[in-house]
Motif scaffolding. Structure first.
Motif, PDB file in Angstrom:
ATOM      1  N   SER A 137       0.835  -1.202   0.000  1.00  0.00           N
ATOM      2  CA  SER A 137       0.000   0.000   0.000  1.00  0.00           C
ATOM      3  C   SER A 137       0.873   1.257   0.000  1.00  0.00           C
ATOM      4  N   SER A 138       1.928   1.252   0.822  1.00  0.00           N
ATOM      5  CA  SER A 138       2.828   2.406   0.903  1.00  0.00           C
ATOM      6  C   SER A 138       3.584   2.622  -0.411  1.00  0.00           C
ATOM      7  N   VAL A 139       4.014   1.520  -1.035  1.00  0.00           N
ATOM      8  CA  VAL A 139       4.742   1.628  -2.300  1.00  0.00           C
ATOM      9  C   VAL A 139       3.839   2.178  -3.397  1.00  0.00           C
ATOM     10  N   LEU A 225      -8.571  -2.478  13.157  1.00  0.00           N
ATOM     11  CA  LEU A 225      -9.283  -1.581  12.247  1.00  0.00           C
ATOM     12  C   LEU A 225      -8.517  -0.273  12.072  1.00  0.00           C
ATOM     13  N   THR A 226      -7.925   0.213  13.174  1.00  0.00           N
ATOM     14  CA  THR A 226      -7.113   1.432  13.098  1.00  0.00           C
ATOM     15  C   THR A 226      -5.900   1.236  12.192  1.00  0.00           C
ATOM     16  N   ALA A 227      -5.297   0.035  12.266  1.00  0.00           N
ATOM     17  CA  ALA A 227      -4.127  -0.261  11.428  1.00  0.00           C
ATOM     18  C   ALA A 227      -4.503  -0.226   9.949  1.00  0.00           C
ATOM     19  N   ILE A 228      -5.655  -0.805   9.604  1.00  0.00           N
ATOM     20  CA  ILE A 228      -6.103  -0.799   8.205  1.00  0.00           C
ATOM     21  C   ILE A 228      -6.388   0.624   7.732  1.00  0.00           C
ATOM     22  N   SER A 230      -5.222   3.473   8.988  1.00  0.00           N
ATOM     23  CA  SER A 230      -4.026   4.320   8.982  1.00  0.00           C
ATOM     24  C   SER A 230      -3.030   3.932   7.896  1.00  0.00           C
ATOM     25  N   THR A 231      -3.225   2.788   7.272  1.00  0.00           N
ATOM     26  CA  THR A 231      -2.340   2.377   6.174  1.00  0.00           C
ATOM     27  C   THR A 231      -3.090   2.447   4.845  1.00  0.00           C
TER      28      THR A 231
END
Length: 339
Positions: A137-139, A225-228, A230-231
């Motif tokens: 996702s970041s890439v 859910l926060t991890a999903i 925030s990414t």
């Protein structure tokens, strides 16, 4: 074949009520500090594991060979030593990591009927699956930024995206995923499980593991859910913003031919974004809000979400990017002549 029912397992969700597994692997269930998980193939098709494994393994081999080829031609072809292709090599690396993270357990299930996986091994696999997912996702966001700089400010492109800055972006991608995932792992280790539970995938997935705990999982669920959000959530918003800015920059170009050329450079990336985010968001919603959905639904979506991007990304960039096409053809032809 035996049927694991809700009374034996004490499951909270009715979606896990019927999973067919061989009687030989049904263990005695009791509380233990070292639980064992049982992975699942395709629900209802356990009798055809060997046949199901053929197309799945072909897809994995295609994904691995395609991404390895992309990496090889980028690092051996001097003309591809540019920021755009460095980001593409990062994308291929994450796809390879994702495939390797799940390939072992998939092959064990379909070829060896090896269903069991220890708690610590499951945690390790879950960490790497989610890490490479967050990295991808970041890439994709970094690639959107690359397209924006190349179209809106081409004269400063080389000074903005230097080799040092690309290395910093790569390091930030890894660090971000690790920092976000570490609390999830620590919270899962503190949850209480019975000695054995059946997962609904052929690999370990955070929402899947979390549902099988009899402890209070509200904090763990909220953190997941926060991890999903925030990414993948934040990244998708910034990717959309990048393309809005790209559209504004392209519309300011006077020549229709240059507009078409500018838009065509983004087609591969837009396609890669679509085949990554749509299955990922669908799977997250099914796990958290589709409690009454048939068990095959999250299983099929999970396989699509992990396999399709890894298989399609090399094909998309090989077909749509002329420089990659030329490099691949040059490599294949040189090997053919050598042979």
């Amino acid at each position: 074949m035996g049927i694991l029912n809700e009374n034996k397992l004490g499951w909270k969700s009715r979606s896990y009520k019927r999973i067919l597994l061989p009687k030989a692997i049904l263990p005695i269930f009791h509380n233990s500090t070292s639980p064992t998980f049982l992975l699942t193939g395709i629900p209802g098709l356990e009798w055809a594991n060997v046949w199901v494994s053929i197309p799945i393994c072909c897809l994995y081999l295609t994904a691995l060979s395609g991404n390895i080829l992309i990496l090889f031609v980028i690092f051996t072809e001097p003309t591809l030593h540019e920021p755009m292709y460095y980001f593409l090599s990062m994308l291929s690396t994450t796809d390879i990591g994702l495939c390797i993270s799940i390939l072992v357990t998939v092959l064990e299930i379909f070829w060896l009927n090896a269903w069991e996986i220890s708690f610590n091994t499951c945690l390790s696999q879950m960490f790497f699956i989610h890490l490479f997912t967050f990295m991808e996702s970041s890439v994709l966001l970094a690639m959107a930024f690359d397209h924006f700089v190349a179209i809106s400010n081409p004269l400063r492109y080389a000074t903005i995206l230097t080799h040092a800055r690309i290395a910093q972006i790569g390091l930030a991608v890894i660090t971000r995923g690790t920092v976000i995932l570490t609390p999830l792992i620590l919270l899962l280790k503190r949850l209480s499980f019975c000695r054995s539970h059946v997962l609904c995938h052929s690999y370990c997935f955070h929402p899947d593991m979390m549902k099988l705990s009899y402890s209070d999982t509200k904090v763990s669920s909220a953190l997941g859910l926060t991890a999903i959000i925030s990414t993948a959530g934040v990244d998708s918003i910034f990717i959309l913003l990048s393309y809005l800015l790209i559209i504004c920059s392209v519309l300011s170009i006077a020549s229709p031919e240059e507009r078409k050329k500018a838009f065509s450079t983004c087609i591969s990336h837009i396609t890669a974004v679509g085949i990554f985010y749509i299955p990922l968001i669908s799977l997250s919603f099914v796990h958290r809000f589709g409690k009454h959905a048939p068990l095959r639904v999250p299983t099929l979506i999970a396989n699509v979400y992990l396999l399709i991007p890894s298989v399609m990304n090399p094909i998309i960039y090989s077909v749509k990017t002329k420089q990659i096409q030329k490099a691949v053809l040059k490599f294949v032809c040189s090997k053919g002549i050598h042979i």
